[in-house]
Every structure is written in structure tokens, then in C-alpha cells.
Design a protein around this motif. Sequence first.
Motif, PDB file in Angstrom:
ATOM      1  N   ALA A  98      22.665  65.750  61.167  1.00 52.89           N
ATOM      2  CA  ALA A  98      24.124  65.695  61.042  1.00 52.89           C
ATOM      3  C   ALA A  98      24.614  64.353  60.501  1.00 52.89           C
ATOM      4  N   LEU A  99      23.730  63.339  60.468  1.00 51.98           N
ATOM      5  CA  LEU A  99      24.145  62.028  59.943  1.00 51.98           C
ATOM      6  C   LEU A  99      24.605  62.113  58.495  1.00 51.98           C
ATOM      7  N   VAL A 100      24.049  63.072  57.750  1.00 50.67           N
ATOM      8  CA  VAL A 100      24.444  63.179  56.341  1.00 50.67           C
ATOM      9  C   VAL A 100      25.910  63.547  56.198  1.00 50.67           C
ATOM     10  N   ASN A 101      26.521  64.046  57.295  1.00 52.90           N
ATOM     11  CA  ASN A 101      27.946  64.371  57.227  1.00 52.90           C
ATOM     12  C   ASN A 101      28.814  63.125  57.093  1.00 52.90           C
ATOM     13  N   PHE A 102      28.238  61.949  57.389  1.00 52.35           N
ATOM     14  CA  PHE A 102      29.005  60.711  57.241  1.00 52.35           C
ATOM     15  C   PHE A 102      29.201  60.349  55.775  1.00 52.35           C
ATOM     16  N   VAL A 103      28.420  60.948  54.907  1.00 54.80           N
ATOM     17  CA  VAL A 103      28.652  60.774  53.473  1.00 54.80           C
ATOM     18  C   VAL A 103      29.541  61.934  53.041  1.00 54.80           C
ATOM     19  N   SER A 104      30.825  61.675  52.894  1.00 53.80           N
ATOM     20  CA  SER A 104      31.787  62.741  52.661  1.00 53.80           C
ATOM     21  C   SER A 104      31.630  63.339  51.264  1.00 53.80           C
ATOM     22  N   HIS A 105      32.238  64.519  51.100  1.00 50.02           N
ATOM     23  CA  HIS A 105      32.185  65.196  49.805  1.00 50.02           C
ATOM     24  C   HIS A 105      32.867  64.370  48.721  1.00 50.02           C
ATOM     25  N   SER A 106      33.903  63.627  49.113  1.00 47.99           N
ATOM     26  CA  SER A 106      34.601  62.790  48.133  1.00 47.99           C
ATOM     27  C   SER A 106      33.690  61.678  47.613  1.00 47.99           C
ATOM     28  N   VAL A 107      32.830  61.139  48.476  1.00 44.30           N
ATOM     29  CA  VAL A 107      31.866  60.118  48.035  1.00 44.30           C
ATOM     30  C   VAL A 107      30.883  60.718  47.039  1.00 44.30           C
ATOM     31  N   VAL A 108      30.401  61.925  47.352  1.00 47.20           N
ATOM     32  CA  VAL A 108      29.449  62.589  46.452  1.00 47.20           C
ATOM     33  C   VAL A 108      30.108  62.881  45.102  1.00 47.20           C
ATOM     34  N   LEU A 109      31.363  63.367  45.140  1.00 45.52           N
ATOM     35  CA  LEU A 109      32.086  63.629  43.889  1.00 45.52           C
ATOM     36  C   LEU A 109      32.239  62.357  43.060  1.00 45.52           C
ATOM     37  N   GLY A 110      32.647  61.267  43.723  1.00 42.00           N
ATOM     38  CA  GLY A 110      32.860  60.007  43.013  1.00 42.00           C
ATOM     39  C   GLY A 110      31.573  59.425  42.481  1.00 42.00           C
ATOM     40  N   PHE A 111      30.521  59.499  43.293  1.00 44.91           N
ATOM     41  CA  PHE A 111      29.236  58.970  42.835  1.00 44.91           C
ATOM     42  C   PHE A 111      28.703  59.782  41.662  1.00 44.91           C
ATOM     43  N   THR A 112      28.826  61.106  41.754  1.00 47.13           N
ATOM     44  CA  THR A 112      28.334  61.965  40.672  1.00 47.13           C
ATOM     45  C   THR A 112      29.097  61.709  39.380  1.00 47.13           C
ATOM     46  N   LEU A 113      30.424  61.549  39.489  1.00 37.17           N
ATOM     47  CA  LEU A 113      31.223  61.232  38.306  1.00 37.17           C
ATOM     48  C   LEU A 113      30.801  59.887  37.720  1.00 37.17           C
ATOM     49  N   GLY A 114      30.663  58.888  38.571  1.00 38.32           N
ATOM     50  CA  GLY A 114      30.239  57.575  38.098  1.00 38.32           C
ATOM     51  C   GLY A 114      28.846  57.600  37.502  1.00 38.32           C
ATOM     52  N   ALA A 115      27.927  58.335  38.169  1.00 40.14           N
ATOM     53  CA  ALA A 115      26.560  58.433  37.657  1.00 40.14           C
ATOM     54  C   ALA A 115      26.531  59.123  36.296  1.00 40.14           C
ATOM     55  N   ALA A 116      27.388  60.139  36.111  1.00 43.24           N
ATOM     56  CA  ALA A 116      27.452  60.823  34.813  1.00 43.24           C
ATOM     57  C   ALA A 116      27.886  59.852  33.712  1.00 43.24           C
ATOM     58  N   ILE A 117      28.862  58.993  34.030  1.00 45.59           N
ATOM     59  CA  ILE A 117      29.313  57.997  33.046  1.00 45.59           C
ATOM     60  C   ILE A 117      28.221  56.978  32.762  1.00 45.59           C
ATOM     61  N   VAL A 118      27.545  56.521  33.833  1.00 42.13           N
ATOM     62  CA  VAL A 118      26.456  55.548  33.674  1.00 42.13           C
ATOM     63  C   VAL A 118      25.330  56.130  32.829  1.00 42.13           C
ATOM     64  N   ILE A 119      24.975  57.387  33.107  1.00 38.98           N
ATOM     65  CA  ILE A 119      23.912  58.049  32.341  1.00 38.98           C
ATOM     66  C   ILE A 119      24.312  58.152  30.871  1.00 38.98           C
ATOM     67  N   ALA A 120      25.559  58.576  30.630  1.00 34.56           N
ATOM     68  CA  ALA A 120      26.032  58.736  29.250  1.00 34.56           C
ATOM     69  C   ALA A 120      25.987  57.409  28.498  1.00 34.56           C
ATOM     70  N   ILE A 121      26.476  56.341  29.139  1.00 35.12           N
ATOM     71  CA  ILE A 121      26.453  55.023  28.490  1.00 35.12           C
ATOM     72  C   ILE A 121      25.020  54.581  28.221  1.00 35.12           C
ATOM     73  N   GLY A 122      24.131  54.864  29.182  1.00 31.13           N
ATOM     74  CA  GLY A 122      22.727  54.479  29.018  1.00 31.13           C
ATOM     75  C   GLY A 122      22.021  55.218  27.898  1.00 31.13           C
ATOM     76  N   GLN A 123      22.506  56.422  27.543  1.00 28.07           N
ATOM     77  CA  GLN A 123      21.849  57.213  26.500  1.00 28.07           C
ATOM     78  C   GLN A 123      22.438  56.981  25.112  1.00 28.07           C
ATOM     79  N   LEU A 124      23.575  56.317  25.017  1.00 29.71           N
ATOM     80  CA  LEU A 124      24.188  56.080  23.712  1.00 29.71           C
ATOM     81  C   LEU A 124      23.284  55.291  22.756  1.00 29.71           C
ATOM     82  N   PRO A 125      22.580  54.237  23.210  1.00 25.54           N
ATOM     83  CA  PRO A 125      21.664  53.554  22.288  1.00 25.54           C
ATOM     84  C   PRO A 125      20.590  54.476  21.724  1.00 25.54           C
TER      85      PRO A 125
END
Length: 522
Positions: free
Chosen positions: A128-155
Motif C-alpha cells: 500500500a506504500l505505493v499509494n503515497f505516489v499519487s496519480h497526479s505525480v505519475v501523470l506529471g512525471f510521465t509528461l515530463g519524461a516524454a518531453i525529456v525523451i523527445a529532447i534527447g532523441q532530437l540529435p
Amino acid sequence: MRWPRLAKLLPFLAWLPRQTRASISRDAVVGLSGAILALPQSIAYALIAGLPPEYGLYAAIIPVLVACLWGSSWHLICGPTAAISIVLYASVSPLAVPASEDYVTLILLLTFLAGIFQWLLGMLRFGALVNFVSHSVVLGFTLGAAIVIAIGQLPSLMGITLASQATAFASLANLFEHLGEVDKASLMLGLFTLALGLLLKALVPRWPTLLIALVSGSAVAWMWPAMFAHVQRVSAFVGQLPPFSALPTDPTLVLRLLPSAVAVGMLGLVTSLSIARSIATRSQQMLDANQEVRAQGLSNIVGAFFSGSLSAGSFTRSGLSFEAGACSPLAGVFSALWVALFAVTGAQLIAQIPIPAMAGSILLISWGLIDHRGIRALFRVSRSEFVVMALTCLATLLLELQTAIYAGVLASLFFYLKRTSQPRVQQWRDGDEEVLRVGGSIFFGASHYLQVRLQRAQGLRVVIDAQQINFIDYSGVEMLHQEARRLRAQSRSLTLRHARAQVIEELNKLEGAEHCPIQFEH
């Protein structure tokens, strides 16, 4: 006694004997579909993580087998993921050159440590500890990770070779400084792959669009050598089953990687359990969260010794397993076996994939990571949770990714404590009584807020309607006793009405029932 114990050690014994020839055949076909989807994704995720391409295939074999056989969900399919891969890269790239032997060893050690952390959580029944990482954190991290991945692949999309940077903004600034070095042929090939993938995704979303786009981009490069012969290809490797990998035991390295292992391990669990619960709701299956957590940990522990980087639940592959009608976790087992077959026989084909085409495919994956519907819904439902999502996303761009996860969790806890520290209080006068209905627990964070409300009450008899108070801690007990004594000194009284038995018991512990300054009414 022996059978339940054996079933606990080997959970697959609970469902494997019930399989029929028809269900096994169905799962084999579903597994083949999953493998076709996993092949380009696994290679792409390996490149995102800074690993040689074959390690993406290795991560989709042994870890998937273990997670499916020891897990609780019938449809959850694990493997390398984009978000996990970018955290692995961010954690280990400062310590070793990406794709080098030392780098691979550190990635596997980090995977092993994260697996130990996950397994311990499951053994201690802390799923149940994983419930401390809220869905909003996962959404924000996934959005940020998508941007980071995209920037990393541009070169790679532009045919430029650049040194890795600590943050996404630094990478983007470095890219702008080298725009004059763009290779037009590489850019054309990458954009063609990306455009074709987006078109196919819009027209035929159920097709393996990623694989078709990648094969098409490779075919164009092969058929037009005059234009694309100089474009860099994916590194060739020897086709084989996942080799055994020895892990270092240097305590300094372990301590250096431990914070990242905890962060990425928690992220993997949150992702996996979110997917498993979402699909279980649709399939009417009961999940054992602690068993699933143990299975995730075991898959990464074992997978690390067989060259598998950290794996977690895959949105696309798990969804495909459910939609295609998988009958049991055997679908995931078959998927891993199909990938193993390709790892042995398809190495030469992978070496023909142009790097810009692969970059275009990864950009396609990045776009698919963004949960547009979830972000819009979060904005409508809860502005505070939307702020948490935005802060987490911003942290992924400004900070190291594992630090961004912690920042998001802290932001979630801050808003949660802010809400609970000011419980809803309805207040009204009834003759000489002033009634306060408290809609929440009385704990250290809320005591001061409630004390201020009590001190403002004007009635000769102050009544707390306590039917919604489920819990009270020492700070709350001390505060209520203090207020009751203050009111008594003013020839007034404090009464708790409809209080639960456990609340009354805690209040009487401080001075004993016969000396408690608080009155109780049912």
C-alpha cells in the motif's frame, strides 16, 4: 498443509493446471501479438537507457517470465518502459560512458537493488506504500519524461552527435548551438518514420504501427543507398539468449546507486499496480497487491543476473493482452518466448535499422506516453492536484529525474497535509449551545486549527458533533482537555456528542474517566 505453502511459493500452480488446449492456443496467439509490439519498443527503450539494443530484448524475456508466473494479475505484461529507461539513463550516465561495459554493469546493479527494495516491500506487506505516489505525480512525471525523451532523441533525428547533459533544458540549449550540423538525409528519414507512424496510428490504431513505421523507414534507407548510405545504423550484435551477468559488490557503488534504486523501484511499482488495477476493474479479477509487488521485485532481481534492465508494467502490452482476450498469464510467458526466439534469429535485421528512423519511432512513443485525457480531467476535478502534476513535470525538466519523483511525492504530501490540517467544520448556535460538527480526524496537524475554532465559540455549552471523527492522537487529546479546562474556568463546558468508543477511550486515558473534564453524549 504442503499444498497451500507450495502454492504460495509457486503462485502459478493455482492457475496453470486449469489451462486447456484451447486457452493455451489462444494465449500463444496473443503472446505473438505482444511480442510484435514489444520488439521495436524494447530496442527503442534500450537506446533511451543508453544500453546496446540487444539489452532491450533481454529485458523483455526473463523479467517478463518471472513477473507473469509469480504475479497476481492475469493481464499485466512487464518489460522495459520509456519512463523507467530515462530514469536509468539519468541515474547512471554521470558514472560511466553510455553503452560501455561498465555502464551496463551499473544499470544491472541498479536493477538488482531496485528489485530488492520492491521484494522487501512485498514481503513486509507494504504494498500500500505505493499509494503515497499519487496519480497526479505519475501523470506529471510521465509528461515530463516524454518531453525529456523527445529532447534527447532530437540529435539522433537530425544526425548530430552530442554529449549528454544533466537536464532537459541544458540538452535543448546544447542542441540549438549545433543546429548548423544537421544532416538533411537523417532528418528526412526520421521525419518520414514519425509522420508515417502518426498517420497509421490515426487510421489503423489496432495495427502494430510502431513496427510498420520502423520497418518502412529502414526499407526506404535500404532501397535508396545514394541518399541514405551514410546514415548511422543501430549497432550490430550477436544473436543469443540473455547471457548471465555477474554484479559488482562494491559497497561504495551500492550506496551511490541506492537513492536512485528506491526512486525507480517505487516508480515501477506505481506504474505496474496502476495498470494491473485498471485492467482488473474491467476483467472483474481480484488482485493481491503484495503478491504483485513481490513478483515485480523478484523479476528484477532475477532479471539483473540475466542481463535484463529494470522492467515494469507496460500500458500498451497489458492493454493488448486484455483486448485480445488473453486467458491467463501464459500470454505474457509466450510473449517472452517469442521475443527470445527473435533475439536469437533476428540480430542481423536489427543492425539494418537507421538511427534516425529509430529516433522517429521513439518520438512516436513519447507522444503516446502523454495522457491528454487524464491531464484535462485532472484540471477540471482538482486544481491542487493539477499543481502537483505541473510541479512534478517541471521538476523532471529542471532536476535529475529520480529527484523529480521525490519532489512530486513531497508536493502531494504537502497538499494532503494542508487539506487534512483544516478539516471541514460546520458551526451553528442552538440556544445556549454552540455546535461544531468536525468532518475529519483530530491529529497533530489539525489540532491548532480546531483549537482556534473552539476558542472563538461563544455559547455557554460548546458541543462537538464527533460522529465523523474516526481517530484522535495525543496532540488532539491534550488540546481538547486544555480547552475543556479553559471553558470550565469560565463556567462553561465542552461536550462531545455521538463520539465513537475508541475516541472516548483515548480521551479518558489522559486523566481517567472520573477526572476527564470533557462531557460525553450519545
